[in-house]
Write a protein that holds these residues in place. Structure first.
Motif, PDB file in Angstrom:
ATOM      1  N   VAL A 138       0.860  -1.182   0.000  1.00  0.00           N
ATOM      2  CA  VAL A 138       0.000   0.000   0.000  1.00  0.00           C
ATOM      3  C   VAL A 138       0.895   1.230   0.000  1.00  0.00           C
ATOM      4  O   VAL A 138       1.811   1.341   0.823  1.00  0.00           O
ATOM      5  CB  VAL A 138      -0.973   0.000   1.203  1.00  0.00           C
ATOM      6  CG1 VAL A 138      -0.237  -0.069   2.531  1.00  0.00           C
ATOM      7  CG2 VAL A 138      -1.900   1.205   1.148  1.00  0.00           C
ATOM      8  N   ASP A 139       0.660   2.138  -0.954  1.00  0.00           N
ATOM      9  CA  ASP A 139       1.502   3.318  -1.101  1.00  0.00           C
ATOM     10  C   ASP A 139       0.707   4.451  -1.733  1.00  0.00           C
ATOM     11  O   ASP A 139      -0.334   4.227  -2.377  1.00  0.00           O
ATOM     12  CB  ASP A 139       2.705   3.014  -2.015  1.00  0.00           C
ATOM     13  CG  ASP A 139       3.719   2.089  -1.377  1.00  0.00           C
ATOM     14  OD1 ASP A 139       4.432   2.542  -0.458  1.00  0.00           O
ATOM     15  OD2 ASP A 139       3.789   0.911  -1.787  1.00  0.00           O
ATOM     16  N   ARG A 140       1.242   5.659  -1.600  1.00  0.00           N
ATOM     17  CA  ARG A 140       0.732   6.776  -2.378  1.00  0.00           C
ATOM     18  C   ARG A 140       1.194   6.608  -3.826  1.00  0.00           C
ATOM     19  O   ARG A 140       2.348   6.239  -4.070  1.00  0.00           O
ATOM     20  CB  ARG A 140       1.238   8.101  -1.814  1.00  0.00           C
ATOM     21  CG  ARG A 140       0.590   8.484  -0.480  1.00  0.00           C
ATOM     22  CD  ARG A 140       1.098   9.820   0.022  1.00  0.00           C
ATOM     23  NE  ARG A 140       0.411  10.209   1.244  1.00  0.00           N
ATOM     24  CZ  ARG A 140      -0.718  10.928   1.274  1.00  0.00           C
ATOM     25  NH1 ARG A 140      -1.233  11.356   0.125  1.00  0.00           N
ATOM     26  NH2 ARG A 140      -1.287  11.232   2.411  1.00  0.00           N
ATOM     27  N   PRO A 141       0.318   6.876  -4.784  1.00  0.00           N
ATOM     28  CA  PRO A 141       0.700   6.675  -6.186  1.00  0.00           C
ATOM     29  C   PRO A 141       1.980   7.398  -6.581  1.00  0.00           C
ATOM     30  O   PRO A 141       2.815   6.832  -7.298  1.00  0.00           O
ATOM     31  CB  PRO A 141      -0.519   7.208  -6.944  1.00  0.00           C
ATOM     32  CG  PRO A 141      -1.662   6.986  -6.013  1.00  0.00           C
ATOM     33  CD  PRO A 141      -1.102   7.235  -4.651  1.00  0.00           C
ATOM     34  N   ALA A 142       2.158   8.627  -6.108  1.00  0.00           N
ATOM     35  CA  ALA A 142       3.356   9.380  -6.483  1.00  0.00           C
ATOM     36  C   ALA A 142       4.629   8.697  -6.009  1.00  0.00           C
ATOM     37  O   ALA A 142       5.685   8.837  -6.643  1.00  0.00           O
ATOM     38  CB  ALA A 142       3.282  10.795  -5.925  1.00  0.00           C
ATOM     39  N   ASP A 143       4.534   7.946  -4.907  1.00  0.00           N
ATOM     40  CA  ASP A 143       5.724   7.308  -4.346  1.00  0.00           C
ATOM     41  C   ASP A 143       6.164   6.076  -5.132  1.00  0.00           C
ATOM     42  O   ASP A 143       7.284   5.592  -4.949  1.00  0.00           O
ATOM     43  CB  ASP A 143       5.469   6.919  -2.887  1.00  0.00           C
ATOM     44  CG  ASP A 143       5.297   8.132  -1.984  1.00  0.00           C
ATOM     45  OD1 ASP A 143       5.733   9.225  -2.387  1.00  0.00           O
ATOM     46  OD2 ASP A 143       4.714   7.972  -0.893  1.00  0.00           O
ATOM     47  N   ILE A 144       5.278   5.542  -5.972  1.00  0.00           N
ATOM     48  CA  ILE A 144       5.637   4.345  -6.751  1.00  0.00           C
ATOM     49  C   ILE A 144       5.689   4.647  -8.243  1.00  0.00           C
ATOM     50  O   ILE A 144       5.790   3.727  -9.052  1.00  0.00           O
ATOM     51  CB  ILE A 144       4.654   3.191  -6.486  1.00  0.00           C
ATOM     52  CG1 ILE A 144       3.226   3.594  -6.871  1.00  0.00           C
ATOM     53  CG2 ILE A 144       4.717   2.751  -5.026  1.00  0.00           C
ATOM     54  CD1 ILE A 144       2.243   2.431  -6.840  1.00  0.00           C
ATOM     55  N   ALA A 145       5.621   5.917  -8.604  1.00  0.00           N
ATOM     56  CA  ALA A 145       5.547   6.297 -10.014  1.00  0.00           C
ATOM     57  C   ALA A 145       6.710   5.728 -10.822  1.00  0.00           C
ATOM     58  O   ALA A 145       6.520   5.242 -11.948  1.00  0.00           O
ATOM     59  CB  ALA A 145       5.495   7.815 -10.142  1.00  0.00           C
ATOM     60  N   GLU A 146       7.909   5.771 -10.273  1.00  0.00           N
ATOM     61  CA  GLU A 146       9.062   5.262 -11.012  1.00  0.00           C
ATOM     62  C   GLU A 146       8.987   3.745 -11.184  1.00  0.00           C
ATOM     63  O   GLU A 146       9.401   3.208 -12.218  1.00  0.00           O
ATOM     64  CB  GLU A 146      10.351   5.641 -10.301  1.00  0.00           C
ATOM     65  CG  GLU A 146      10.684   7.129 -10.349  1.00  0.00           C
ATOM     66  CD  GLU A 146      12.058   7.425  -9.766  1.00  0.00           C
ATOM     67  OE1 GLU A 146      12.790   6.460  -9.445  1.00  0.00           O
ATOM     68  OE2 GLU A 146      12.391   8.618  -9.622  1.00  0.00           O
ATOM     69  N   GLN A 147       8.448   3.046 -10.188  1.00  0.00           N
ATOM     70  CA  GLN A 147       8.389   1.579 -10.255  1.00  0.00           C
ATOM     71  C   GLN A 147       7.379   1.081 -11.277  1.00  0.00           C
ATOM     72  O   GLN A 147       7.526  -0.022 -11.814  1.00  0.00           O
ATOM     73  CB  GLN A 147       8.033   1.008  -8.881  1.00  0.00           C
ATOM     74  CG  GLN A 147       9.039   1.324  -7.791  1.00  0.00           C
ATOM     75  CD  GLN A 147       8.606   0.771  -6.456  1.00  0.00           C
ATOM     76  OE1 GLN A 147       8.465  -0.433  -6.285  1.00  0.00           O
ATOM     77  NE2 GLN A 147       8.397   1.639  -5.482  1.00  0.00           N
ATOM     78  N   VAL A 148       6.337   1.873 -11.539  1.00  0.00           N
ATOM     79  CA  VAL A 148       5.272   1.423 -12.436  1.00  0.00           C
ATOM     80  C   VAL A 148       5.275   2.178 -13.766  1.00  0.00           C
ATOM     81  O   VAL A 148       4.388   1.968 -14.593  1.00  0.00           O
ATOM     82  CB  VAL A 148       3.895   1.568 -11.754  1.00  0.00           C
ATOM     83  CG1 VAL A 148       3.868   0.787 -10.450  1.00  0.00           C
ATOM     84  CG2 VAL A 148       3.540   3.031 -11.509  1.00  0.00           C
ATOM     85  N   ALA A 149       6.246   3.021 -13.971  1.00  0.00           N
ATOM     86  CA  ALA A 149       6.288   3.848 -15.177  1.00  0.00           C
ATOM     87  C   ALA A 149       6.279   2.986 -16.442  1.00  0.00           C
ATOM     88  O   ALA A 149       7.019   2.012 -16.559  1.00  0.00           O
ATOM     89  CB  ALA A 149       7.526   4.730 -15.156  1.00  0.00           C
TER      90      ALA A 149
END
Length: 218
Positions: A138-149
């Motif tokens: 569970v995370d804020r979307p902005a915090d995982i942006a690089e991982q899911v780009a």
């Protein structure tokens, strides 16, 4: 084999019956505030549509989340109760796995993201519809942006945050039919399924008040 599958980890209240080969009946309603009210009538409806009695069920499959505390526990407790009453095994399947299985994305990595509220998502990364390689978390979307780009994304959480998930696709909510089919496939292959225990990933919103005043007579 006759699997009764259910999930209340997302706004969908979803139930299905699977005979080991295919889904024979299913029902899904989206209502985030009425899980407890809608689940048992949905079970009755699916059994009636299939023309079978509850005691014909040979196993129960339940989505274990991740999901909000109140909604998720409705499905888990109902599954446990059916298992005890019928004397049949109860299996758990990650709710995000069910969404991945139903995604229709057959090649390349992708992400599943559901709404975790608090401006967060429950998410996991998949190599294909049957193989989870990261998460759930569970995370804020902005915090995982690089991982899911650059990855396609499935689920209501992806649709809520297009800046992080520009390639958002359906389905938005899990269907018990997908959970049942995935569980049947894994059981036929001799794979172990999860225990029917909740994946909350964080503490519930409800908390016991701290430093409250005692009002009972001394």
């Amino acid at each position: 084999m006759l699997l009764l599958a259910l999930d209340t980890a997302t706004p969908a209240v979803t139930v299905a019956l699977h005979d080991g080969t295919s889904v024979v009946a299913e029902s899904s309603q989206v209502d985030a505030r009425r899980h407890g009210e809608l689940l048992l009538p949905a079970v009755d409806r699916v059994l009636a549509d299939a023309g079978v009695r509850l005691d014909a069920v040979t196993a129960v499959v339940t989505g274990v989340g991740p999901g909000p505390y109140t909604g998720l526990r409705v499905g888990l407790m109902t599954a446990d109760t059916f298992g005890l009453a019928l004397g049949v095994p109860v299996y758990g399947v990650c709710t995000l796995d069910g969404l991945a299985y139903a995604s229709g994305i057959e090649d390349g990595p992708f992400v599943v993201a559901t709404d975790a509220r608090r401006k967060e998502v429950y998410w996991a990364r998949y190599e294909d519809p049957r193989t989870r390689v990261a998460g759930p978390a569970v995370d804020r979307p902005a915090d995982i942006a690089e991982q899911v780009a650059g990855l396609p994304a499935v689920g209501a959480g992806a649709a809520l945050y297009p800046e992080t998930f520009p390639d958002a696709r359906g389905p938005e909510h899990v269907a018990a039919a997908a959970l049942a089919a995935l569980a049947a496939e894994r059981l036929a292959a001799g794979e172990e399924l999860l225990e029917p225990r909740p994946l909350y990933l964080r503490r519930p919103d409800a908390q016991v008040p701290k430093n409250y005043k005692v009002v009972t007579p001394q």
